[in-house]
Design a protein around this motif. Sequence first.
Motif, PDB file in Angstrom:
ATOM      1  N   MET A   1      17.996 -61.907 -32.848  1.00 49.21           N
ATOM      2  CA  MET A   1      17.997 -60.638 -33.593  1.00 49.21           C
ATOM      3  C   MET A   1      17.244 -59.565 -32.786  1.00 49.21           C
ATOM      4  SD  MET A   1      18.747 -59.336 -36.681  1.00 49.21           S
ATOM      5  CE  MET A   1      18.386 -57.842 -37.545  1.00 49.21           C
ATOM      6  N   THR A   2      17.938 -58.466 -32.479  1.00 52.35           N
ATOM      7  CA  THR A   2      17.251 -57.367 -31.791  1.00 52.35           C
ATOM      8  C   THR A   2      16.728 -56.394 -32.839  1.00 52.35           C
ATOM      9  OG1 THR A   2      19.244 -56.058 -31.679  1.00 52.35           O
ATOM     10  CG2 THR A   2      18.800 -57.504 -29.797  1.00 52.35           C
ATOM     11  N   ASN A   3      15.898 -55.487 -32.402  1.00 49.35           N
ATOM     12  CA  ASN A   3      15.417 -54.500 -33.371  1.00 49.35           C
ATOM     13  C   ASN A   3      15.583 -53.083 -32.848  1.00 49.35           C
ATOM     14  OD1 ASN A   3      13.531 -54.650 -31.462  1.00 49.35           O
ATOM     15  ND2 ASN A   3      11.775 -54.928 -32.822  1.00 49.35           N
ATOM     16  N   ASN A   4      16.768 -52.836 -32.254  1.00 46.83           N
ATOM     17  CA  ASN A   4      17.053 -51.477 -31.811  1.00 46.83           C
ATOM     18  C   ASN A   4      17.245 -50.575 -33.010  1.00 46.83           C
ATOM     19  OD1 ASN A   4      17.200 -51.758 -28.939  1.00 46.83           O
ATOM     20  ND2 ASN A   4      19.070 -52.946 -29.256  1.00 46.83           N
ATOM     21  N   ILE A   5      16.722 -49.370 -32.899  1.00 43.14           N
ATOM     22  CA  ILE A   5      17.016 -48.360 -33.913  1.00 43.14           C
ATOM     23  C   ILE A   5      18.357 -47.761 -33.530  1.00 43.14           C
ATOM     24  CG2 ILE A   5      16.258 -46.235 -35.014  1.00 43.14           C
ATOM     25  CD1 ILE A   5      14.256 -48.403 -35.479  1.00 43.14           C
ATOM     26  N   HIS A   6      19.284 -47.786 -34.455  1.00 38.62           N
ATOM     27  CA  HIS A   6      20.680 -47.482 -34.129  1.00 38.62           C
ATOM     28  C   HIS A   6      21.101 -46.170 -34.811  1.00 38.62           C
ATOM     29  CE1 HIS A   6      24.944 -49.430 -33.704  1.00 38.62           C
ATOM     30  NE2 HIS A   6      24.862 -48.252 -33.124  1.00 38.62           N
ATOM     31  N   VAL A   7      21.442 -45.179 -33.996  1.00 36.51           N
ATOM     32  CA  VAL A   7      21.826 -43.856 -34.514  1.00 36.51           C
ATOM     33  C   VAL A   7      23.308 -43.630 -34.278  1.00 36.51           C
ATOM     34  CG1 VAL A   7      21.336 -41.380 -34.381  1.00 36.51           C
ATOM     35  CG2 VAL A   7      19.572 -43.016 -33.755  1.00 36.51           C
ATOM     36  N   LEU A   8      23.992 -43.110 -35.274  1.00 39.15           N
ATOM     37  CA  LEU A   8      25.392 -42.730 -35.091  1.00 39.15           C
ATOM     38  C   LEU A   8      25.447 -41.216 -34.878  1.00 39.15           C
ATOM     39  CD1 LEU A   8      28.477 -44.066 -36.813  1.00 39.15           C
ATOM     40  CD2 LEU A   8      28.084 -41.613 -37.000  1.00 39.15           C
ATOM     41  N   VAL A   9      26.107 -40.813 -33.787  1.00 40.76           N
ATOM     42  CA  VAL A   9      26.187 -39.384 -33.441  1.00 40.76           C
ATOM     43  C   VAL A   9      27.648 -38.951 -33.527  1.00 40.76           C
ATOM     44  CG1 VAL A   9      25.799 -37.685 -31.608  1.00 40.76           C
ATOM     45  CG2 VAL A   9      24.178 -39.573 -31.906  1.00 40.76           C
ATOM     46  N   ILE A  10      27.903 -37.849 -34.216  1.00 45.56           N
ATOM     47  CA  ILE A  10      29.297 -37.427 -34.391  1.00 45.56           C
ATOM     48  C   ILE A  10      29.462 -35.916 -34.165  1.00 45.56           C
ATOM     49  CG2 ILE A  10      29.018 -37.467 -36.947  1.00 45.56           C
ATOM     50  CD1 ILE A  10      32.071 -38.282 -36.983  1.00 45.56           C
ATOM     51  N   PRO A  11      30.179 -35.557 -33.063  1.00 40.78           N
ATOM     52  CA  PRO A  11      30.399 -34.130 -32.781  1.00 40.78           C
ATOM     53  C   PRO A  11      31.694 -33.622 -33.415  1.00 40.78           C
ATOM     54  CG  PRO A  11      31.185 -35.439 -30.941  1.00 40.78           C
ATOM     55  CD  PRO A  11      30.691 -36.426 -31.986  1.00 40.78           C
ATOM     56  N   TYR A  12      31.803 -32.300 -33.562  1.00 39.80           N
ATOM     57  CA  TYR A  12      33.099 -31.672 -33.833  1.00 39.80           C
ATOM     58  C   TYR A  12      33.945 -31.885 -32.569  1.00 39.80           C
ATOM     59  CZ  TYR A  12      36.422 -28.038 -35.238  1.00 39.80           C
ATOM     60  OH  TYR A  12      37.559 -27.361 -35.596  1.00 39.80           O
ATOM     61  N   PRO A  13      35.263 -32.092 -32.723  1.00 42.86           N
ATOM     62  CA  PRO A  13      36.053 -32.428 -31.528  1.00 42.86           C
ATOM     63  C   PRO A  13      36.383 -31.225 -30.641  1.00 42.86           C
ATOM     64  CG  PRO A  13      37.443 -32.469 -33.477  1.00 42.86           C
ATOM     65  CD  PRO A  13      36.055 -32.178 -33.957  1.00 42.86           C
ATOM     66  N   ALA A  14      35.403 -30.668 -29.985  1.00 46.67           N
ATOM     67  CA  ALA A  14      35.633 -29.571 -29.042  1.00 46.67           C
ATOM     68  C   ALA A  14      34.603 -29.685 -27.917  1.00 46.67           C
ATOM     69  CB  ALA A  14      35.494 -28.227 -29.752  1.00 46.67           C
ATOM     70  N   GLN A  15      34.941 -29.136 -26.755  1.00 47.61           N
ATOM     71  CA  GLN A  15      34.112 -29.288 -25.561  1.00 47.61           C
ATOM     72  C   GLN A  15      32.665 -28.835 -25.768  1.00 47.61           C
ATOM     73  OE1 GLN A  15      34.934 -30.254 -21.641  1.00 47.61           O
ATOM     74  NE2 GLN A  15      33.209 -30.895 -22.856  1.00 47.61           N
ATOM     75  N   GLY A  16      32.513 -27.648 -26.376  1.00 51.99           N
ATOM     76  CA  GLY A  16      31.169 -27.091 -26.550  1.00 51.99           C
ATOM     77  C   GLY A  16      30.338 -27.834 -27.579  1.00 51.99           C
ATOM     78  N   HIS A  17      30.894 -28.857 -28.191  1.00 50.18           N
ATOM     79  CA  HIS A  17      30.160 -29.672 -29.164  1.00 50.18           C
ATOM     80  C   HIS A  17      29.895 -31.063 -28.569  1.00 50.18           C
ATOM     81  CE1 HIS A  17      31.194 -26.939 -32.681  1.00 50.18           C
ATOM     82  NE2 HIS A  17      31.893 -26.457 -31.673  1.00 50.18           N
ATOM     83  N   VAL A  18      30.885 -31.587 -27.824  1.00 49.54           N
ATOM     84  CA  VAL A  18      30.729 -32.938 -27.264  1.00 49.54           C
ATOM     85  C   VAL A  18      29.649 -32.946 -26.172  1.00 49.54           C
ATOM     86  CG1 VAL A  18      31.902 -34.753 -25.941  1.00 49.54           C
ATOM     87  CG2 VAL A  18      33.082 -33.654 -27.857  1.00 49.54           C
ATOM     88  N   ILE A  19      29.682 -31.952 -25.272  1.00 52.66           N
ATOM     89  CA  ILE A  19      28.695 -31.948 -24.165  1.00 52.66           C
ATOM     90  C   ILE A  19      27.258 -31.928 -24.702  1.00 52.66           C
ATOM     91  CG2 ILE A  19      27.735 -30.585 -22.245  1.00 52.66           C
ATOM     92  CD1 ILE A  19      30.552 -29.973 -21.314  1.00 52.66           C
ATOM     93  N   PRO A  20      26.889 -30.987 -25.584  1.00 56.37           N
ATOM     94  CA  PRO A  20      25.473 -31.001 -26.008  1.00 56.37           C
ATOM     95  C   PRO A  20      25.107 -32.239 -26.819  1.00 56.37           C
ATOM     96  CG  PRO A  20      26.707 -29.312 -27.213  1.00 56.37           C
ATOM     97  CD  PRO A  20      27.607 -29.818 -26.128  1.00 56.37           C
ATOM     98  N   LEU A  21      26.041 -32.778 -27.607  1.00 51.59           N
ATOM     99  CA  LEU A  21      25.670 -33.983 -28.367  1.00 51.59           C
ATOM    100  C   LEU A  21      25.585 -35.218 -27.466  1.00 51.59           C
ATOM    101  CD1 LEU A  21      27.065 -33.445 -31.933  1.00 51.59           C
ATOM    102  CD2 LEU A  21      24.790 -34.237 -31.335  1.00 51.59           C
ATOM    103  N   MET A  22      26.334 -35.220 -26.367  1.00 51.28           N
ATOM    104  CA  MET A  22      26.144 -36.299 -25.380  1.00 51.28           C
ATOM    105  C   MET A  22      24.743 -36.178 -24.778  1.00 51.28           C
ATOM    106  SD  MET A  22      28.863 -38.321 -24.859  1.00 51.28           S
ATOM    107  CE  MET A  22      28.991 -38.888 -23.204  1.00 51.28           C
ATOM    108  N   GLU A  23      24.322 -34.945 -24.558  1.00 48.23           N
ATOM    109  CA  GLU A  23      23.000 -34.720 -23.979  1.00 48.23           C
ATOM    110  C   GLU A  23      21.898 -35.165 -24.949  1.00 48.23           C
ATOM    111  OE1 GLU A  23      22.690 -34.100 -20.911  1.00 48.23           O
ATOM    112  OE2 GLU A  23      20.497 -34.073 -21.057  1.00 48.23           O
TER     113      GLU A  23
END
Length: 461
Positions: A1-23
């Motif tokens: 059993m690991t204990n990683n804190i797991h976050v789900l990240v969801i951008p609006y599907p457009a370039q100017g949203h995906v790049i900063p949320l990847m960052e």
Amino acid sequence: MTNNIHVLVIPYPAQGHVIPLMEVSRSFIRNGLKVTFVNTEFIHKRVTSAWSDIDVPNDLMNMVTISDGLGPCDDRDDLVLLTKAMFELMPTKLEELINDIDKNNEDNITCIVADFCMGWVGKVARKMGIRLALFTPCSAAVVAVAMSIPKLIDDEVINTRGKLLKDDMVQLSTSMPLLDPTMFVWVCMGDPIMNQVLFDYLFLEGNEATKIADRIICNSAMELEHGTFTLFPKMLPIGPLLATNNSTKQVGHFWNEDSTCLTWLDQQPINSVIYVAFGSITIFNQTQFEELAMGLLDTKRPFLWVVRHSTSGSMDYVLPDGYMDSIGTLGKIVNWAPQQEVLKHPSVACFMSHCGWNSTMEGGSNGVPFLCWPYFADQFFDKTYICDVWKTGVSLNKDDTCIVTRGEIKSKVDQLLNNYTIKQNALNLQEKVIDCLQKGNSSDKNLNNFIDWVKEGNAHA
Ligand code: UDP
């Protein structure tokens, strides 16, 4: 059993949203969090087909997809169609995805970080008992306007459907800039159906989600929007994002970057090049495109111009006859540039931009003055920040036929590049925003506090 804190990240599907949320996701990973990054299937294909070696996710970054609700042949550039389909289908799909992850994974999702423009995620988070944070890929001022919709209705600036009732300038607080309500995103799109969809789905839903969210993190800096952050303390600036990363390489591009422009920049004199790029969505008509081409040539200065190809790979515009011969080595045209690296390059003198918020942050954190040519949505607000509040740029104006003429281009380029004060303002602004990122200062502290808050979360039942 690991204990990683797991976050789900969801951008609006457009370039100017995906790049900063990847960052944002990369900064989570650097801080030991595990991330599941949810793209629509269509966007996932675009991102992975433009992956370079360094982009490939590691063990802590899981890239997954859900449907955007459209069929394979539907037009995803039709924002009305796309937005309605997403808001209808994606909530169910996201719930299924989270249940699947929790069933098959050692680390349950304990927190969702959703794009402000995906306000529907708020209801999913509430239903599933998962903590929610929002991320704003636009200025905090735009989200402040969304959060002020009830007040704007009370003050009879707009009616309950978002229609403008008066067009006097609006000030949400004395420490915030005056806002022109004709530039509200849901007012300025030109098409009434589009305006209505943006008001109902992005702004009303976004505002609801701001109430559900415990935190709102922003790609901005205290020094840039002090008044807004003071009035809306739930919003926390953690940016400018790309400046927080020691490596300047952005990830999540929809097009392959053409790095030959960096070699070309190396050959240009220091502080000489006009960088010309209008983000991922702006389109010109052919007349305007040709006028821009001739205007750049008339400046007699070196320029690097991003002319995006369509997704099918062809250039949608036709350059004037003999243009490439005329520019010789004075100009370089690419399909997609490594923008962050370009803006850092000492040869770049100014940025002719549509004033998308990411471009605004990237130019700002590199001390580059702007020639502002906003196209739609929040870009008019961003232009106001650049030209009137920070005074780090000048605006390109259209003539009576709605064209920015070659004469206007040449004259504004000359005006900007001969203006020592604007360049100095840009450098001062750069110093201030970079300072926000230093250890213990506002953006750094907000990001660390945010990560601590994420780490406190317990798995939902
Ligand atoms: N960008 C890039 N290369 C280009 C043009 C743009 O990498 O040739 C990146 C830019 O650095 C920014 C994003 O694409 O991070 C565009 O976002 P922005 O908010 O500026 O504009 P939008 O595309 O959303 O209109």
